[in-house]
Design an enzyme around this catalytic site. Structure first.
Site, PDB file in Angstrom:
ATOM      1  N   GLY A  15      -3.370   0.476   1.378  1.00  0.00           N
ATOM      2  CA  GLY A  15      -3.977   1.548   2.418  1.00  0.00           C
ATOM      3  C   GLY A  15      -3.502   1.252   3.816  1.00  0.00           C
ATOM      4  CB  SER A  16      -4.886   1.722   7.082  1.00  0.00           C
ATOM      5  OG  SER A  16      -5.387   3.253   6.772  1.00  0.00           O
TER       6      SER A  16
END
Lengths: 487, 439
Positions: free
Chosen positions: A218-219
């Site tokens: 993810g981020s």
């Protein structure tokens, strides 16, 4: 009859010479492969009956030791693990039936006193018949390990905490874990039953998730995307990006949306601080075929040389040179989705690289070997693993990570009096499942000492409401605080 | 003759003392590997081994003074090494083996004492055939016979178990030799023709085939296929030596292949042996376990071995009997294993030299047969253990644990020495003997 007798003689000699040939093959040519045959338990039995040193933590807790027994079996020592499930995924176990794993395996020669350094130190002892053993001193601390265990609680996930300058691992724990003691017992039946039960457990507690399981980052992966963009000159911290709610992906009709359908954009710093997907998706596209080599410099695609056996698995990104065929994949890679799959250890190493001026240190769990008299035999010096980026880029990314904790998605990781640099990640997994919560961080930002990566699978207790900032950031802060000695 | 006599016996004594030293040091090393003190019974062991050898040596000096000087020291070396290995694997078996060694040396001396002329044995060929057959059948007798490890080879009297088959083997070889010497001209010539082959008349071959067939059937009944195979090979080999006709060897090979095919389809354990020979690791945890553990033993030994007492030969099931050679290979390495093979090779060489130097056909054939027992038996078991050929359980001469085999081998040794002594004594009379025999 004599000619016939001589012929018989020659035939018998040929037969016996045939045996000499076969013996030579067995004992010289094929010996090595036979010695390493998985069915061969001889080396193990020999090991099992050698006195074996302790494995202790940096703060002096014994995590593995041998007890002399005479239980009617062929074994002279019983290996015990007093801390049970707390260190099993790192220390491993030594079993006659199943071989050994973890530190028990990597440092076998040191523990059993067979390494050259120990032998040289004990020339006198060799003559007097005293067998020496080595003690493996972990860099890991039992208090930090226990804190990681408590912070995760019943949530599945991993915590990896390491020393920035040396790469030494201070805590590495993942849930669920297992108690190695039943595997080391001398009764074959009991050991086999424990082994079968462990391997049939659907929760897979024997899997060291921290370094042998890959998750979408993810981020949290935007640390790598930002570094790549800065280093290649695709962007500067001040480069302005359009404010969007979604990014239309090339070669398809699908779009890439921001978290919660919000609109965001602005400078790279702001995009990073608020984890703006449209900006980082665009960066992934702009980096194109430069992206994969930049990831490789952070260690994506390589197995970190962790001193635990079996070793760490490599983390993955999109295939190199595939940008033209599959552009959307690179937009997804920019935000840590798609083909990106990383271990928690790898993310801790990414944090280490940023914190350490661009140089990722080789991760280690054992810091030194001592002999039975507690005399230092060997200290493992810090070794660089990868040069991830330049000091300038690392400094710029550090500033952005500080901003995340001060005013962005990672405010949950603030520690009073300490500047924390961090990055959140909330990674989509399969349809309908709650996202993984990530946080990678280091502190203090001005002179980094400790780096940490926290992963909580499928949001943990927070479930669908989970974000990296809400679930993982507080655990990271807690670990950093303890490591820094802040109560 | 008189000039060589003291020299031969002096070499025997010197070589024998070397063999005793090797055995004593081996025993010392095994004990030291367990605890760093010189074992208190070392001197007892050394003295008894020395006494046994000196006893055998004195008997040879008195009873067969002109015999070959290397056979006795070689046997002493192998027997000593075997005792060390067996005692290292199981001290209890070691004590029993020590007693059997003493019994064997006594049997050796008694054989030399009672068999003063090898010709006497030739005369009683049918007696030996009969006794040999009875000995073979004994384990099948209810109440007497015992089954150990799936083979009914043992006869138990009180606490003592023995394998009469070991003695039967020697007696059958004696019968074959005597019978073949009698009929060899007839067998070699052959009167009938079938195709291009000349076949001897059945009445000449009959008794031999009968004796041979019955022995093999009995051994098959006792599921002792190793011994059956051995006897089969011995008979073919002696027939060849007696007649010098290669056709017998070919016939034996054809029969052997046929018998093997029948045995393979008839006996599950033969199939097992072949399967584990071809791919032992596939059965590493079940039927191939013993073979695989033996191979691991050899590998663990490597070139120089782990050292006596420092390996793990107990990992191998039956390491003291059938798999004793794997234990030797593990602790003494390729060096020690090849040394054992060389010692066996020297015994074979000495035995066949006795055969070629013999004047009369019977000792020629008998010495060849006895030597072949030791050679083939060594090949069958070492070949089986090293996965050169499929495994069949027979003992390794002089080394394996087992009283009957040890006694039989020492009797073979005595018979060879007796013939060797006859050769040396007969030499000056050679001319007259030949002249007397001339038609």
């Amino acid at each position: 009859m004599n000619p016939a007798i001589r012929r018989v003689g020659v035939a018998l000699i040929v037969l016996l010479l045939l045996l000499v040939g076969q013996l030579t093959y067995l004992q010289l040519v094929d010996a090595n492969s036979l010695n390493h045959n998985p069915h061969n338990t001889r080396a193990l039995l020999q090991n099992a009956n050698r006195p074996r040193g302790d494995i202790v933590t940096a703060d002096g807790v014994v995590v593995a030791h041998s007890v002399k027994v005479s239980d009617g079996t062929v074994f002279k020592y019983l290996r015990q693990y007093p801390t049970k499930e707390l260190f099993s995924q790192v220390v491993g176990y030594q079993s006659f039936l199943f071989g050994s794993t973890g530190v028990e395996r990597t440092y076998n020669r040191d523990l059993t006193g067979q390494s050259l350094q120990l032998q040289l130190n004990n020339v006198g002892g060799l003559l007097s018949g005293n067998q020496i053993t080595g003690t493996a001193v972990l860099s890991m601390r039992a208090d930090l390990q226990r804190a990681a265990q408590q912070a995760l609680g019943f949530q599945r996930g991993s915590v990896v905490l390491l020393d920035v300058k040396s790469g030494q691992i201070l805590a590495m724990y993942s849930t669920p874990s297992y108690d190695p003691n039943p595997l080391a017992v001398h009764s074959n039946t009991l050991a086999q039953a424990a082994f079968t039960a462990l391997n049939q457990n659907p929760d897979r507690p024997s899997l060291p998730r921290a370094y042998r399981e890959r998750y979408p980052p993810g981020s949290s992966f935007k640390t790598i995307t930002a570094s790549a963009a800065l280093e290649t000159g695709v962007a500067t911290p001040q480069t302005n990006f359009p404010t969007l709610t979604q990014l239309t992906l090339p070669q398809t009709t699908s779009t890439l949306k921001n978290f919660g359908g919000e609109s965001c954009g602005g400078s790279l710093v702001d995009s990073f601080t608020f984890s703006c997907n449209t900006t980082f998706g665009r960066l992934g596209l702009q980096l194109g075929d430069q992206f994969v080599p930049a990831m490789a410099k952070f260690g994506i695609g390589s197995a970190p040389p962790l001193d635990v056996s079996p070793g760490a698995v490599p983390s993955l990104g999109p295939p190199a040179g595939s940008f033209q065929q599959n552009q959307p994949l690179f937009a997804l890679a920019g935000i840590g989705q798609g083909d990106d799959a990383v271990t928690p250890l790898q993310m801790a190493l990414v944090a280490d690289g940023i914190a350490n001026g661009g140089v990722i240190m080789q991760p280690r769990v054992v810091q030194e070997i001592r002999d039975s008299n507690d005399k230092l035999v060997q200290r493992f010096s810090p070794t660089p693993w990868m040069t991830a980026t330049t000091p300038q880029v690392a400094a710029a990314v550090t500033q952005m990570m500080v901003s995340v904790v001060q005013r962005g998605t990672g405010t949950g990781a603030q520690i009073p009096g300490v500047t924390v640099a961090g990055k959140t990640g909330t990674a989509q997994t399969v349809q309908g499942a709650n996202p993984h919560a990530w946080f990678v961080a280091f502190a203090p930002a001005e002179a980094p000492r400790f780096a940490v990566a926290v992963l909580v699978e499928h949001g943990g207790n927070a479930g669908n409401d989970a974000t990296g900032g809400r679930v993982a950031a507080p655990i990271a802060a807690q670990m950093l605080k303890l490591a820094l000695g802040i109560r | 003759m008189s000039a060589t006599l003291p020299r031969r016996r002096a070499s025997e004594l010197g070589l024998g003392i070397l063999a005793v030293i090797v055995a004593a040091f081996g025993y010392l090393l095994v004990q030291l590997a367990q605890k760093p003190d010189v074992p208190p019974d070392l001197w007892v062991i050394l003295a008894s081994v020395l006494a046994l050898f000196i006893g055998a040596h004195v008997a040879v000096r008195r009873l067969a003074p002109d015999s070959d000087p290397v056979l006795l020291p070689l046997a002493a070396l192998l027997n000593g090494l075997g005792f060390v290995t067996v005692a290292r694997i199981d001290p209890g078996l070691g004590r029993i083996q020590a007693v059997w060694t003493a019994v064997s040396v006594a049997a050796f001396v008694l054989t030399l004492l009672f068999v003063r002329r090898i010709r006497t044995l030739e005369r009683y060929r049918y007696t030996f055939l009969f006794v040999g057959m009875v000995a073979l059948l004994l384990p099948l007798a209810p109440g007497l016979g015992k089954t150990i490890n799936g083979a009914r080879l043992w006869v138990g009297i009180g606490p003592v178990n023995f394998q009469p088959g070991e003695a039967a083997k020697v007696m059958l070889v004696l019968f074959f030799a005597a019978y073949l010497v009698d009929k060899r001209e007839l067998l070699a010539r052959g009167t009938r023709r079938i195709g291009g082959l000349r076949i001897p008349e059945l009445r000449h071959l009959g008794p031999l085939l009968l004796a041979w067939g019955i022995s093999i059937l009995v051994m098959v009944r006792e599921t002792d296929l190793g011994q059956a195979m051995l006897l089969f090979a011995l008979c073919g080999l002696m027939l060849y030596v007696a007649t010098d006709r290669i056709a017998y060897v070919l016939a034996a090979v054809v029969l052997f292949v046929g018998a093997s095919v029948v045995a393979y389809s008839a006996f599950g354990h033969v199939q097992t042996r072949v399967q584990t020979w071809i791919d032992p690791f596939r059965y590493a945890n079940n039927k191939g376990y013993q073979l695989v553990q033996g191979l691991f033993g050899f590998a663990a030994g490597g070139f120089a071995g782990t050292g006596l007492g420092l390996g793990n030969p107990k990992q191998i099931p039956n390491a003291a009997t059938d798999f004793v050679f794997a234990a030797v290979g593990e602790e003494l390495g390729l060096l020690g294993a090849v040394a054992v093979l060389i010692a066996l090779l020297l015994i074979v060489g000495a035995g066949l030299r006795i055969a070629t130097r013999a004047e009369r056909p019977f000792p020629k054939l008998f010495a060849t047969g006895l030597t072949a027992i030791i050679a083939l038996q060594s090949f069958v078991i070492i070949g089986g253990v090293t996965r050169t050929i499929p495994l069949t359980g027979v003992t390794l001469p002089f080394i394996s644990y087992g009283g009957s085999s040890l006694v039989a081998n020492w009797v073979i040794l005595a018979l060879l020495l007796r013939m060797s002594d006859d050769n040396a004594r007969g030499a000056p009379n050679r001319r007259s003997t030949v002249a007397a025999r001339a038609p």
